[in-house]
Design an enzyme around this catalytic site. Structure first.
Site, mmCIF file in Angstrom:
data_model
loop_
_atom_site.group_PDB
_atom_site.id
_atom_site.type_symbol
_atom_site.label_atom_id
_atom_site.label_comp_id
_atom_site.label_asym_id
_atom_site.label_seq_id
_atom_site.Cartn_x
_atom_site.Cartn_y
_atom_site.Cartn_z
ATOM 1 N N HIS A 1 -3.407 4.433 2.836
ATOM 2 C CA HIS A 1 -3.608 3.109 3.439
ATOM 3 C C HIS A 1 -2.354 2.256 3.311
ATOM 4 C CE1 HIS A 1 -5.010 2.992 -0.730
ATOM 5 N NE2 HIS A 1 -4.682 1.715 -0.757
ATOM 6 N N GLY B 1 0.842 -1.190 0.000
ATOM 7 C CA GLY B 1 0.000 0.000 0.000
ATOM 8 C C GLY B 1 0.874 1.235 0.000
ATOM 9 N N PHE B 2 0.829 2.002 1.082
ATOM 10 C CA PHE B 2 1.616 3.236 1.214
ATOM 11 C C PHE B 2 1.282 4.216 0.090
ATOM 12 C CE2 PHE B 2 3.969 -0.048 3.399
ATOM 13 C CZ PHE B 2 4.275 0.558 4.611
ATOM 14 N N HIS B 3 -0.001 4.406 -0.140
ATOM 15 C CA HIS B 3 -0.446 5.398 -1.108
ATOM 16 C C HIS B 3 -1.898 5.766 -0.822
ATOM 17 C CE1 HIS B 3 -1.446 1.519 -3.274
ATOM 18 N NE2 HIS B 3 -2.611 2.142 -3.327
ATOM 19 N N ALA B 4 -2.342 6.814 -1.490
ATOM 20 C CA ALA B 4 -3.768 7.183 -1.484
ATOM 21 C C ALA B 4 -4.162 7.362 -2.946
ATOM 22 C CB ALA B 4 -3.968 8.478 -0.702
#
Ligand code: TYD
Length: 132
Positions: free
Chosen positions: A96, A48-51
């Site tokens: 997230h 994840g580690f993005h929006a």
């Protein structure tokens, strides 16, 4: 108000086993345009580690477990996903991360649109600026 929105799905299971059916605009709040799944995640890996600027998704842990960290730029919340009748809504502009995957984890994701790299915000500082 909690930023985590869990959607409960109806179990159609019976003494033969489990069955869960998901329909766009009925069980999830959008037309399902893409489905992907994450399996066999290696120990210690987080994803994840993005929006997303516009994409809306629902993630369901249909086997095993993993932990979601949701962040709207104001508050952060953790939630353990380990139930095939529960989906977590990943709304637009929600940073997230997924952590602590069990080896048997199967994470199914339903998405409102096709894959589009330009919809991703992958830098946390950019996310915080845009979230304000
Ligand atoms: P990535 O965004 O790193 O996955 P995660 O959100 O789990 O960390 O995606 C991994 C690779 O797969 C990356 O090159 C983009 C590609 N990809 C697609 O081509 N289509 C998709 O629907 C998704 C989710 C990823």
């Amino acid at each position: 108000m909690s930023l985590v929105k869990i959607i409960e799905f109806k179990s159609l299971g019976d003494d033969r086993g489990h069955l869960v059916a998901l329909e766009g605009n009925r069980d999830v709040p959008f037309d399902i345009k893409r489905v992907y799944y994450i399996t066999d995640t290696m120990k210690g890996v987080a994803r994840g580690f993005h929006a997303h600027k516009n994409l809306i998704q629902v993630a369901i842990c249909i086997r095993g477990r993993c932990k979601f960290i949701m962040d709207d730029g104001v508050q952060k919340e953790e939630v353990l996903m380990n139930n095939q009748t529960k989906g977590i809504l990943i709304d637009k502009m929600q940073w997230h991360e997924m952590h602590d995957f069990s080896h048997d984890c199967i994470l199914l994701v339903l998405a409102s649109d096709n894959y589009e790299e330009s919809d991703y915000i992958r830098n946390y500082d950019d996310f915080i600026k845009l979230a304000k």
